[in-house]
Scaffold this motif. Structure first.
Motif, PDB file in Angstrom:
ATOM      1  N   MET A  11      75.406 -20.570   6.222  1.00  0.00           N
ATOM      2  CA  MET A  11      74.086 -20.053   6.582  1.00  0.00           C
ATOM      3  C   MET A  11      73.917 -18.617   6.106  1.00  0.00           C
ATOM      4  O   MET A  11      72.875 -18.250   5.569  1.00  0.00           O
ATOM      5  N   LEU A  12      74.930 -17.791   6.278  1.00  0.00           N
ATOM      6  CA  LEU A  12      74.866 -16.399   5.828  1.00  0.00           C
ATOM      7  C   LEU A  12      74.750 -16.327   4.309  1.00  0.00           C
ATOM      8  O   LEU A  12      74.016 -15.496   3.775  1.00  0.00           O
ATOM      9  N   ALA A  13      75.443 -17.202   3.616  1.00  0.00           N
ATOM     10  CA  ALA A  13      75.354 -17.220   2.152  1.00  0.00           C
ATOM     11  C   ALA A  13      73.945 -17.592   1.718  1.00  0.00           C
ATOM     12  O   ALA A  13      73.399 -17.014   0.780  1.00  0.00           O
ATOM     13  N   CYS A  14      73.345 -18.543   2.400  1.00  0.00           N
ATOM     14  CA  CYS A  14      71.966 -18.943   2.064  1.00  0.00           C
ATOM     15  C   CYS A  14      70.990 -17.815   2.336  1.00  0.00           C
ATOM     16  O   CYS A  14      70.085 -17.558   1.545  1.00  0.00           O
ATOM     17  N   VAL A  15      71.156 -17.108   3.445  1.00  0.00           N
ATOM     18  CA  VAL A  15      70.283 -15.983   3.751  1.00  0.00           C
ATOM     19  C   VAL A  15      70.413 -14.912   2.673  1.00  0.00           C
ATOM     20  O   VAL A  15      69.433 -14.341   2.219  1.00  0.00           O
ATOM     21  N   GLY A  16      71.611 -14.653   2.215  1.00  0.00           N
ATOM     22  CA  GLY A  16      71.816 -13.670   1.151  1.00  0.00           C
ATOM     23  C   GLY A  16      71.170 -14.091  -0.145  1.00  0.00           C
ATOM     24  O   GLY A  16      70.622 -13.281  -0.888  1.00  0.00           O
ATOM     25  N   ALA A  17      71.180 -15.381  -0.446  1.00  0.00           N
ATOM     26  CA  ALA A  17      70.579 -15.874  -1.687  1.00  0.00           C
ATOM     27  C   ALA A  17      69.063 -15.737  -1.667  1.00  0.00           C
ATOM     28  O   ALA A  17      68.440 -15.582  -2.700  1.00  0.00           O
ATOM     29  N   TYR A  18      68.470 -15.797  -0.510  1.00  0.00           N
ATOM     30  CA  TYR A  18      67.024 -15.674  -0.384  1.00  0.00           C
ATOM     31  C   TYR A  18      66.665 -14.397   0.353  1.00  0.00           C
ATOM     32  O   TYR A  18      65.847 -14.399   1.238  1.00  0.00           O
ATOM     33  N   ALA A  19      67.287 -13.318  -0.026  1.00  0.00           N
ATOM     34  CA  ALA A  19      67.017 -12.047   0.633  1.00  0.00           C
ATOM     35  C   ALA A  19      65.532 -11.719   0.519  1.00  0.00           C
ATOM     36  O   ALA A  19      64.917 -11.928  -0.516  1.00  0.00           O
ATOM     37  N   GLN A  20      64.980 -11.234   1.588  1.00  0.00           N
ATOM     38  CA  GLN A  20      63.592 -10.857   1.585  1.00  0.00           C
ATOM     39  C   GLN A  20      63.420  -9.558   0.815  1.00  0.00           C
ATOM     40  O   GLN A  20      64.267  -8.680   0.870  1.00  0.00           O
ATOM     41  N   GLN A  47      50.766  -5.142   1.763  1.00  0.00           N
ATOM     42  CA  GLN A  47      52.160  -5.358   2.118  1.00  0.00           C
ATOM     43  C   GLN A  47      52.478  -6.811   1.827  1.00  0.00           C
ATOM     44  O   GLN A  47      51.603  -7.669   1.908  1.00  0.00           O
ATOM     45  N   ALA A  48      53.731  -7.076   1.499  1.00  0.00           N
ATOM     46  CA  ALA A  48      54.116  -8.462   1.250  1.00  0.00           C
ATOM     47  C   ALA A  48      55.567  -8.685   1.604  1.00  0.00           C
ATOM     48  O   ALA A  48      56.386  -7.768   1.550  1.00  0.00           O
ATOM     49  N   ASN A  49      55.856  -9.904   1.969  1.00  0.00           N
ATOM     50  CA  ASN A  49      57.215 -10.365   2.178  1.00  0.00           C
ATOM     51  C   ASN A  49      57.440 -11.429   1.112  1.00  0.00           C
ATOM     52  O   ASN A  49      56.770 -12.459   1.116  1.00  0.00           O
ATOM     53  N   VAL A  50      58.339 -11.145   0.191  1.00  0.00           N
ATOM     54  CA  VAL A  50      58.556 -12.022  -0.956  1.00  0.00           C
ATOM     55  C   VAL A  50      59.947 -12.617  -0.875  1.00  0.00           C
ATOM     56  O   VAL A  50      60.938 -11.892  -0.840  1.00  0.00           O
ATOM     57  N   GLN A  51      59.993 -13.929  -0.848  1.00  0.00           N
ATOM     58  CA  GLN A  51      61.247 -14.677  -0.893  1.00  0.00           C
ATOM     59  C   GLN A  51      61.093 -15.676  -2.031  1.00  0.00           C
ATOM     60  O   GLN A  51      60.816 -16.840  -1.802  1.00  0.00           O
ATOM     61  N   PHE A  52      61.216 -15.188  -3.249  1.00  0.00           N
ATOM     62  CA  PHE A  52      60.968 -16.028  -4.418  1.00  0.00           C
ATOM     63  C   PHE A  52      62.227 -16.131  -5.252  1.00  0.00           C
ATOM     64  O   PHE A  52      62.824 -15.136  -5.623  1.00  0.00           O
ATOM     65  N   LEU A  57      62.360 -23.167  -6.116  1.00  0.00           N
ATOM     66  CA  LEU A  57      60.933 -23.046  -5.834  1.00  0.00           C
ATOM     67  C   LEU A  57      60.539 -23.693  -4.501  1.00  0.00           C
ATOM     68  O   LEU A  57      59.651 -23.199  -3.814  1.00  0.00           O
ATOM     69  N   GLY A  58      61.214 -24.759  -4.124  1.00  0.00           N
ATOM     70  CA  GLY A  58      60.880 -25.461  -2.891  1.00  0.00           C
ATOM     71  C   GLY A  58      61.094 -24.647  -1.639  1.00  0.00           C
ATOM     72  O   GLY A  58      60.417 -24.860  -0.633  1.00  0.00           O
ATOM     73  N   SER A  59      61.995 -23.699  -1.684  1.00  0.00           N
ATOM     74  CA  SER A  59      62.244 -22.868  -0.505  1.00  0.00           C
ATOM     75  C   SER A  59      61.734 -21.437  -0.681  1.00  0.00           C
ATOM     76  O   SER A  59      61.968 -20.591   0.169  1.00  0.00           O
ATOM     77  N   SER A  60      61.025 -21.179  -1.766  1.00  0.00           N
ATOM     78  CA  SER A  60      60.454 -19.849  -1.988  1.00  0.00           C
ATOM     79  C   SER A  60      59.191 -19.676  -1.150  1.00  0.00           C
ATOM     80  O   SER A  60      58.503 -20.636  -0.832  1.00  0.00           O
ATOM     81  N   LYS A  61      58.898 -18.426  -0.810  1.00  0.00           N
ATOM     82  CA  LYS A  61      57.738 -18.129   0.038  1.00  0.00           C
ATOM     83  C   LYS A  61      57.245 -16.717  -0.262  1.00  0.00           C
ATOM     84  O   LYS A  61      58.043 -15.804  -0.452  1.00  0.00           O
ATOM     85  N   ILE A  62      55.936 -16.558  -0.305  1.00  0.00           N
ATOM     86  CA  ILE A  62      55.323 -15.244  -0.445  1.00  0.00           C
ATOM     87  C   ILE A  62      54.208 -15.141   0.582  1.00  0.00           C
ATOM     88  O   ILE A  62      53.358 -16.025   0.687  1.00  0.00           O
ATOM     89  N   ILE A  96      42.991  -9.146   4.801  1.00  0.00           N
ATOM     90  CA  ILE A  96      42.864 -10.253   3.859  1.00  0.00           C
ATOM     91  C   ILE A  96      44.290 -10.749   3.651  1.00  0.00           C
ATOM     92  O   ILE A  96      45.184  -9.942   3.375  1.00  0.00           O
ATOM     93  N   SER A  97      44.521 -12.044   3.794  1.00  0.00           N
ATOM     94  CA  SER A  97      45.900 -12.514   3.691  1.00  0.00           C
ATOM     95  C   SER A  97      46.035 -13.689   2.730  1.00  0.00           C
ATOM     96  O   SER A  97      45.088 -14.438   2.498  1.00  0.00           O
ATOM     97  N   MET A  98      47.237 -13.800   2.171  1.00  0.00           N
ATOM     98  CA  MET A  98      47.600 -14.928   1.303  1.00  0.00           C
ATOM     99  C   MET A  98      48.989 -15.397   1.714  1.00  0.00           C
ATOM    100  O   MET A  98      49.898 -14.585   1.865  1.00  0.00           O
ATOM    101  N   THR A  99      49.130 -16.701   1.871  1.00  0.00           N
ATOM    102  CA  THR A  99      50.419 -17.288   2.216  1.00  0.00           C
ATOM    103  C   THR A  99      50.665 -18.472   1.300  1.00  0.00           C
ATOM    104  O   THR A  99      49.822 -19.374   1.204  1.00  0.00           O
ATOM    105  N   SER A 100      51.798 -18.465   0.638  1.00  0.00           N
ATOM    106  CA  SER A 100      52.101 -19.555  -0.288  1.00  0.00           C
ATOM    107  C   SER A 100      52.390 -20.843   0.473  1.00  0.00           C
ATOM    108  O   SER A 100      52.909 -20.827   1.584  1.00  0.00           O
ATOM    109  N   THR A 101      52.015 -21.966  -0.165  1.00  0.00           N
ATOM    110  CA  THR A 101      52.348 -23.274   0.382  1.00  0.00           C
ATOM    111  C   THR A 101      53.273 -24.035  -0.563  1.00  0.00           C
ATOM    112  O   THR A 101      54.006 -24.910  -0.120  1.00  0.00           O
TER     113      THR A 101
END
Length: 174
Positions: A11-20, A47-52, A57-62, A96-101
């Motif tokens: 789990m920690l390795a996965c969190v590191g791979a998708y660091a915000q 402001q943005a939180n980017v996890q790309f 791509l399936g677990s990426s989020k912006i 104004i907000s944008m959230t990726s799906t």
């Protein structure tokens, strides 16, 4: 016990791979025709939180939020008018907000489907963009069009065009 330890390490390795990553620099600009003449401006605070991750791509989020009151057209009287009820109504709808799906690869770039919310009206928008890895972080550049009337912006103005082109350039730290 070893099994639990392995799960925690995984789990920690996965969190590191998708660091915000948060924005280190951004530019949001827009263009619209008014009385047949292209005019535009910027929204200066975002402001943005980017996890790309282009490989995941399936677990990426912006998720991004812009302050509607930071609209800037280099004309104070116009800016104040745009902050009124007929346009962005910043007192009632400050964000104004944008959230990726979802994301998909397209050619040498990507396409993101985002839920865009302006004045409490949410519509899906397709945003083609490029992603470049830099020594200091990552650069995203995209452009898309919306119909201002879909979001209740500008009323039924006969002199203002309906289509708005929005350009986004954002940089995140590594």
């Amino acid at each position: 016990m070893k099994k639990i330890f392995r799960i925690v390490v995984l789990m920690l390795a996965c969190v590191g791979a998708y660091a915000q990553a948060d924005l280190t620099r951004s530019k949001i600009s827009f263009e619209i025709k008014n009385m047949g003449i292209k005019t535009g401006g910027t929204i200066d605070k975002a402001q943005a939180n980017v996890q790309f991750d282009p490989a995941q791509l399936g677990s990426s989020k912006i998720e991004a939020v812009a302050e509607a009151a930071s609209i800037n057209t280099d004309n104070t009287m116009r800016d104040n008018h745009l902050k009124n009820e007929d346009y962005f109504d910043v007192a009632k709808y400050p964000k104004i907000s944008m959230t990726s799906t979802s994301f998909k690869k397209k050619g040498s770039g990507f396409v993101g489907i985002f839920n865009l919310t302006i004045k409490d009206k949410t519509k899906p928008v397709e945003v083609p963009f490029t992603y470049t890895s830099l020594s200091s972080g990552h650069l995203f550049k995209g452009s898309f069009k919306i119909n201002r009337r879909d979001f209740g912006v500008g009323g039924s103005s006969m002199t203002m065009g309906d289509d708005v082109t929005i350009n986004v350039e954002a940089e995140t730290a590594k």
